[in-house]
Design an enzyme around this catalytic site. Structure first.
Site, mmCIF file in Angstrom:
data_model
loop_
_atom_site.group_PDB
_atom_site.id
_atom_site.type_symbol
_atom_site.label_atom_id
_atom_site.label_comp_id
_atom_site.label_asym_id
_atom_site.label_seq_id
_atom_site.Cartn_x
_atom_site.Cartn_y
_atom_site.Cartn_z
ATOM 1 C CB SER A 8 -0.905 0.009 1.232
ATOM 2 O OG SER A 8 -1.594 1.236 1.281
ATOM 3 C CG HIS A 31 -3.951 -1.311 -1.926
ATOM 4 N ND1 HIS A 31 -5.071 -1.974 -2.397
ATOM 5 C CD2 HIS A 31 -4.373 -0.568 -0.882
ATOM 6 C CE1 HIS A 31 -6.124 -1.634 -1.666
ATOM 7 N NE2 HIS A 31 -5.732 -0.776 -0.740
ATOM 8 C CG ASP A 33 -5.268 2.665 0.697
ATOM 9 O OD1 ASP A 33 -6.196 1.876 0.465
ATOM 10 O OD2 ASP A 33 -4.192 2.316 1.226
ATOM 11 C CG MET A 35 -8.728 7.422 2.224
ATOM 12 S SD MET A 35 -7.886 7.427 3.808
ATOM 13 C CE MET A 35 -6.899 5.931 3.648
ATOM 14 C CG HIS A 64 -9.359 0.494 -1.128
ATOM 15 N ND1 HIS A 64 -8.818 0.260 0.128
ATOM 16 C CD2 HIS A 64 -10.703 0.483 -0.948
ATOM 17 C CE1 HIS A 64 -9.776 0.110 1.017
ATOM 18 N NE2 HIS A 64 -10.938 0.258 0.395
ATOM 19 C CG MET A 66 -11.523 3.448 1.445
ATOM 20 S SD MET A 66 -10.077 3.397 2.536
ATOM 21 C CE MET A 66 -8.783 3.536 1.307
ATOM 22 C CG MET A 137 -12.105 -2.737 4.202
ATOM 23 S SD MET A 137 -10.574 -2.317 3.348
ATOM 24 C CE MET A 137 -9.609 -1.573 4.669
ATOM 25 C CG ASP A 175 -6.527 -2.681 2.540
ATOM 26 O OD1 ASP A 175 -5.482 -2.462 3.182
ATOM 27 O OD2 ASP A 175 -7.129 -1.796 1.896
HETATM 28 C C1 DX5 Z 1 -6.765 1.538 5.199
HETATM 29 C C2 DX5 Z 1 -6.196 1.287 3.829
HETATM 30 C C3 DX5 Z 1 -5.082 0.325 3.796
HETATM 31 C C4 DX5 Z 1 -3.849 0.740 4.547
HETATM 32 C C5 DX5 Z 1 -3.182 -0.524 4.984
HETATM 33 O O1 DX5 Z 1 -7.884 2.342 5.047
HETATM 34 O O2 DX5 Z 1 -7.220 0.777 2.979
HETATM 35 O O3 DX5 Z 1 -4.750 -0.020 2.448
HETATM 36 O O4 DX5 Z 1 -2.952 1.516 3.815
HETATM 37 O O5 DX5 Z 1 -2.130 -0.199 5.821
HETATM 38 P P1 DX5 Z 1 -1.521 -1.240 6.856
HETATM 39 O O6 DX5 Z 1 -0.979 -2.382 6.076
HETATM 40 O O7 DX5 Z 1 -0.485 -0.432 7.536
HETATM 41 O O8 DX5 Z 1 -2.643 -1.674 7.776
HETATM 42 ZN ZN ZN Z 2 -6.715 -0.006 0.953
#
Ligand code: DX5
Ligand code: ZN
Length: 222
Positions: A8, A31, A33, A35, A64, A66, A137, A175
């Site tokens: 990630s 990956h 993220d 948001m 991903h 969110m 998740m 994840d």
């Molecule tokens: C959380 C994200 C993850 C995050 C994972 O909302 O979707 O992808 O970056 O990070 P770790 O591996 O540190 O839990």
């Molecule tokens: Zn993620």
């Protein structure tokens, strides 16, 4: 099972992003993220950052989302260079999630749905045939570095059973809190794509961490 590692980028050092993309060159997926400060209480990686890293790597960019009502932005992320785009089943109406998946596929990209920890496995059923990826998740979405929720493993196993029945080609990703130890539980439950943020970027040797995770997991499900 074909185990894939998806470090990630959220856990990278953004002042040295290009260097941190190189550190994970041995992974199948990157990956990303996204948001919006609304669906989750944090901000993530924006389209122009994806556009900036796209020429740096041929790896699959696994984006991903969110964000609330993701259909508004799926074209933007496809155009920025995403290869896979996943949307949360909780982020809009069933009808609009269908429309978002259709739009991702119409862009020639892979599409998938994500379930938060409190969302049951069956919530993916309306979309299961349209998915190239289902993401479970294993922390509440929004932040890296949280503790792995081992009690999500029965849900992973349940979704693997549903996929075996209705869409065996679909990938199953986990994840949140995934490291060299917890990844083993995930693959035993049926996951084949492992997102790992902190565990990879905090490792003394990220490339080795990726290789070790893949090898140990592949051995665990031989
Ligand atoms: C959380 C994200 C993850 C995050 C994972 O909302 O979707 O992808 O970056 O990070 P770790 O591996 O540190 O839990
Ligand atoms: Zn993620």
């Amino acid at each position: 099972m074909n185990i894939k590692i998806a470090p990630s980028l959220f856990a990278a050092n953004f002042a040295y992003l290009a260097d941190d993309v190189k550190k994970i060159a041995g992974a199948e997926y990157i990956h990303v993220d996204v948001m919006d400060g609304h669906f989750v209480p944090n901000f993530g990686i924006a389209p122009h950052i994806i556009q900036a890293i796209r020429p740096l790597t041929g790896q699959v960019l696994d984006v991903h989302l969110m964000i609330t009502e993701p259909i508004r932005y799926v074209d933007v992320f496809c155009n920025a260079g995403a290869d896979i785009v996943t949307v949360h089943v909780e982020s809009d109406t069933e009808e609009n999630i269908h429309a978002a998946l259709d739009k991702i596929r119409a862009n020639g990209k892979k599409a998938g749905v994500v379930v938060k920890p409190n969302t049951p496995a069956e919530a993916i059923l309306p979309f299961i045939e349209k998915c190239d990826m289902v993401l479970v998740m294993t922390v509440e979405p929004g932040f890296g570095g949280q503790k792995f929720m081992a009690h999500m493993m029965p849900k992973v196993a349940r979704i693997r059973a549903l996929l075996d029945r209705y869409n065996p080609a679909c990938e199953l990703e986990v994840d949140g809190g995934v490291d060299l130890t917890t990844s083993l539980e995930c693959v035993k439950a049926g996951a084949n794509v492992l997102v790992a943020g902190s565990s990879v970027y905090k490792a003394a040797d990220p490339a080795r961490c990726i290789a070790d995770m893949r090898r140990q997991c592949a051995d665990a499900v031989k």
